[in-house]
Write an enzyme that holds these catalytic residues in place. Sequence first.
Site, PDB file in Angstrom:
ATOM      1  N   ASP A   1       0.809  -1.226   0.000  1.00 59.55           N
ATOM      2  CA  ASP A   1       0.000   0.000   0.000  1.00 59.55           C
ATOM      3  C   ASP A   1       0.839   1.272   0.000  1.00 59.55           C
ATOM      4  OD1 ASP A   1      -2.191  -1.696   0.124  1.00 59.55           O
ATOM      5  OD2 ASP A   1      -2.242  -1.643   2.314  1.00 59.55           O
TER       6      ASP A   1
ATOM      7  N   LYS B   1       1.800   2.146  -5.135  1.00 59.68           N
ATOM      8  CA  LYS B   1       2.332   1.606  -6.392  1.00 59.68           C
ATOM      9  C   LYS B   1       1.409   1.914  -7.571  1.00 59.68           C
ATOM     10  CE  LYS B   1       2.372  -2.410  -4.340  1.00 59.68           C
ATOM     11  NZ  LYS B   1       2.145  -2.064  -2.924  1.00 59.68           N
TER      12      LYS B   1
ATOM     13  N   GLN C   1       1.968  -6.062  -3.201  1.00 60.64           N
ATOM     14  CA  GLN C   1       2.420  -6.192  -1.807  1.00 60.64           C
ATOM     15  C   GLN C   1       3.714  -5.379  -1.619  1.00 60.64           C
ATOM     16  OE1 GLN C   1       1.317  -9.471  -3.423  1.00 60.64           O
ATOM     17  NE2 GLN C   1      -0.558  -8.485  -2.813  1.00 60.64           N
TER      18      GLN C   1
HETATM   19  P1  GDP Z   1      -0.742   0.323  -3.530  1.00 60.37           P
HETATM   20  O1  GDP Z   1      -1.332  -0.952  -3.069  1.00 60.37           O
HETATM   21  O2  GDP Z   1       0.722   0.399  -3.284  1.00 60.37           O
HETATM   22  O3  GDP Z   1      -1.088   0.666  -4.948  1.00 60.37           O
HETATM   23  O4  GDP Z   1      -1.390   1.464  -2.604  1.00 60.37           O
HETATM   24  P2  GDP Z   1      -2.947   1.593  -2.209  1.00 60.37           P
HETATM   25  O5  GDP Z   1      -3.700   2.086  -3.378  1.00 60.37           O
HETATM   26  O6  GDP Z   1      -3.433   0.371  -1.532  1.00 60.37           O
HETATM   27  O7  GDP Z   1      -2.850   2.674  -1.048  1.00 60.37           O
HETATM   28  C1  GDP Z   1      -2.309   3.923  -1.266  1.00 60.37           C
HETATM   29  C2  GDP Z   1      -3.386   4.965  -0.920  1.00 60.37           C
HETATM   30  O8  GDP Z   1      -2.788   6.245  -0.797  1.00 60.37           O
HETATM   31  C3  GDP Z   1      -4.438   5.120  -2.000  1.00 60.37           C
HETATM   32  O9  GDP Z   1      -5.659   5.455  -1.395  1.00 60.37           O
HETATM   33  C4  GDP Z   1      -3.924   6.274  -2.846  1.00 60.37           C
HETATM   34  O10 GDP Z   1      -4.949   6.983  -3.514  1.00 60.37           O
HETATM   35  C5  GDP Z   1      -3.298   7.133  -1.773  1.00 60.37           C
HETATM   36  N1  GDP Z   1      -2.135   7.934  -2.196  1.00 60.37           N
HETATM   37  C6  GDP Z   1      -1.161   7.628  -3.092  1.00 60.37           C
HETATM   38  N2  GDP Z   1      -0.209   8.596  -3.101  1.00 60.37           N
HETATM   39  C7  GDP Z   1      -0.609   9.507  -2.193  1.00 60.37           C
HETATM   40  C8  GDP Z   1      -0.040  10.731  -1.721  1.00 60.37           C
HETATM   41  O11 GDP Z   1       1.035  11.159  -2.121  1.00 60.37           O
HETATM   42  N3  GDP Z   1      -0.739  11.404  -0.751  1.00 60.37           N
HETATM   43  C9  GDP Z   1      -1.929  10.955  -0.258  1.00 60.37           C
HETATM   44  N4  GDP Z   1      -2.517  11.673   0.679  1.00 60.37           N
HETATM   45  N5  GDP Z   1      -2.484   9.817  -0.677  1.00 60.37           N
HETATM   46  C10 GDP Z   1      -1.823   9.105  -1.620  1.00 60.37           C
HETATM   47  P1  IMO Z   2      -0.902  -4.200  -2.218  1.00 64.99           P
HETATM   48  O1  IMO Z   2      -0.465  -4.755  -3.544  1.00 64.99           O
HETATM   49  C1  IMO Z   2      -1.001  -4.589   2.110  1.00 64.99           C
HETATM   50  C2  IMO Z   2      -1.062  -8.653   3.735  1.00 64.99           C
HETATM   51  C3  IMO Z   2      -2.325  -9.114   4.446  1.00 64.99           C
HETATM   52  C4  IMO Z   2      -1.725 -10.099   5.424  1.00 64.99           C
HETATM   53  C5  IMO Z   2      -0.589 -10.740   4.624  1.00 64.99           C
HETATM   54  C6  IMO Z   2      -0.985 -12.058   3.961  1.00 64.99           C
HETATM   55  O2  IMO Z   2      -2.188  -3.473  -2.286  1.00 64.99           O
HETATM   56  O3  IMO Z   2       0.200  -3.430  -1.586  1.00 64.99           O
HETATM   57  P2  IMO Z   2      -2.563 -12.763   1.972  1.00 64.99           P
HETATM   58  O4  IMO Z   2      -3.964 -12.360   1.613  1.00 64.99           O
HETATM   59  O5  IMO Z   2      -1.567 -12.464   0.934  1.00 64.99           O
HETATM   60  O6  IMO Z   2      -2.505 -14.176   2.445  1.00 64.99           O
HETATM   61  O7  IMO Z   2      -2.199 -11.884   3.260  1.00 64.99           O
HETATM   62  O8  IMO Z   2      -0.252  -9.806   3.629  1.00 64.99           O
HETATM   63  N1  IMO Z   2      -1.292  -8.154   2.352  1.00 64.99           N
HETATM   64  C7  IMO Z   2      -1.220  -6.865   2.018  1.00 64.99           C
HETATM   65  N2  IMO Z   2      -1.040  -5.765   2.771  1.00 64.99           N
HETATM   66  N3  IMO Z   2      -1.120  -4.473   0.762  1.00 64.99           N
HETATM   67  C8  IMO Z   2      -1.274  -5.573  -0.012  1.00 64.99           C
HETATM   68  O9  IMO Z   2      -1.223  -5.518  -1.352  1.00 64.99           O
HETATM   69  C9  IMO Z   2      -1.380  -6.842   0.612  1.00 64.99           C
HETATM   70  N4  IMO Z   2      -1.566  -8.098   0.169  1.00 64.99           N
HETATM   71  C10 IMO Z   2      -1.502  -8.893   1.243  1.00 64.99           C
HETATM   72  O10 IMO Z   2      -2.968  -8.038   5.081  1.00 64.99           O
HETATM   73  O11 IMO Z   2      -1.146  -9.406   6.499  1.00 64.99           O
HETATM   74 MG    MG Z   3      -2.864  -1.611  -1.797  1.00 65.05          MG
END
Ligand code: GDP
Ligand code: IMO
Ligand code: MG
Length: 423
Positions: free
Chosen positions: A13, A16, A223
């Site tokens: 999260d 990416k 991840q």
């Molecule tokens: P990913 O799994 O790595 O693609 O990340 P996620 O989408 O799960 O989580 C990142 C969250 O942060 C999302 O809700 C994005 O919209 C938000 N986000 C990304 N870059 C920024 C930033 O620079 N500032 C803020 N406030 N939010 C961001």
């Molecule tokens: P993105 O791509 C954050 C965490 C789960 C759990 C552990 C194992 O959005 O960054 P699983 O379902 O793979 O068996 O879970 O990994 N987890 C993540 N945490 N972002 C993710 O993906 C995740 N994918 C799995 O919360 O702790």
């Molecule tokens: Mg994510």
Amino acid sequence: MKMDVLLGLQWGDEGKGKVVDVLAPQYEIVARFQGGPNAGHTLEFDGIKHVLHQIPSGIFRSQILNIIGNGVVLDPIVMKREIDGLAKFKIDYKKNLVISKKATIIIPSHKLLDAAYEQSKGDKKIGSTLKGIGPTYQDKIGRSALRVGDILSPDFKEKYSALVEKHKTILSFYNHSLEALSEMEEQFFAAVEFFKTLNLVDSEYLVNDAFSENKRILAEGAQGSLLDVDFGSYPFVTSSTTMTAGACTGLGVSPSKIGEVFGIFKAYCTRVGSGPFPTELFDQTGEDMRKEGNEFGSTTGRPRRCGWLDLPALKYSIMINGVTQLYMMKADVLNIFEEIKVCTHYELPSGEKIDRLSFEISEVDAKPVYSTLKGWNCSLANIDSYEKFPSELKNYVSYLENELNVPIKLVSVGPDRNQTILR
Ligand code: GDP
Ligand code: IMO
Ligand code: MG
């Protein structure tokens, strides 16, 4: 031509999805190489927010070919839902999306097994997203999984039944209810029919042909490195190779073809699910971080655990991935703080200070040792260049570059495509 890799250096999260979408115009191909619907990659542009789970984040750029590689595990039900969700964007997914026939299929009983294993672990549960990831990779490594290409075979149903029978035996050992299975199977087989109409290919040829045609490829990690099955905080990890090397095995690309490695990190840390997190904050500061960063899981909606940046962990991720450029995300979330802390070492119960993630580190109560920096404590809205950053933010960036020995080439100051400052 080389393939660049973009991956998360923390516990996922990091942002990416946003960065892949920003960089995509520089590439012809965006490819996912591991993970599955446990991922939730968020993109924001033109006032729209969209979360992708299995489809690569280049999908909103019409000139990009998006590849789902062999290293990915795919749930046909999620795929159907995701593609339906894209309908309003008029994306030509038959042209812009291809899927490796060697990717592995998540079947409904994998999700039941995920739940059964988690329940059996009690308070030691991993905190899995329950999307069936672990059990599916288990079957892949155990050589009994179904692959995307199998759905085209006339004996797919028999292969499916053999696998489900094996799962039922395990589920009965765990006393896990099979009640939900028949409805899930109905959905699954409907989704499989749809899946057959997608562009299913031998993607390793596509990728390697693209090199000869001088096409630029970006591999999109899911991840984060601290969830890697080998190097993460085992057993609190996911079941795939989330690091750069996973891009080679998950797409069929030689290590000699890896170009830049973009390491994405938040200006602080978050984690969903269980497992060690030395800098986790349980106080109001952590609460404020979660609120300001809207730190709730994109896949499960769970509140993310929040804490200060962890340098030993970041250095470890940079080392195992060979990161060549760092991208710092969500700098704006720290606007609210007068002071910013950074963990430089861990202190062991013996009093010894260390800055390495040893095998034992997750077993002992390692306390973070912090350096404190002055916060910028002001809004970053309307800032469109690095020069306009407040001096304290510039100072934070140069402090981290100095510690990490890798240049920070991008700073993200908001979720929108446009809130991205390149250096
Ligand atoms: P990913 O799994 O790595 O693609 O990340 P996620 O989408 O799960 O989580 C990142 C969250 O942060 C999302 O809700 C994005 O919209 C938000 N986000 C990304 N870059 C920024 C930033 O620079 N500032 C803020 N406030 N939010 C961001
Ligand atoms: P993105 O791509 C954050 C965490 C789960 C759990 C552990 C194992 O959005 O960054 P699983 O379902 O793979 O068996 O879970 O990994 N987890 C993540 N945490 N972002 C993710 O993906 C995740 N994918 C799995 O919360 O702790
Ligand atoms: Mg994510």
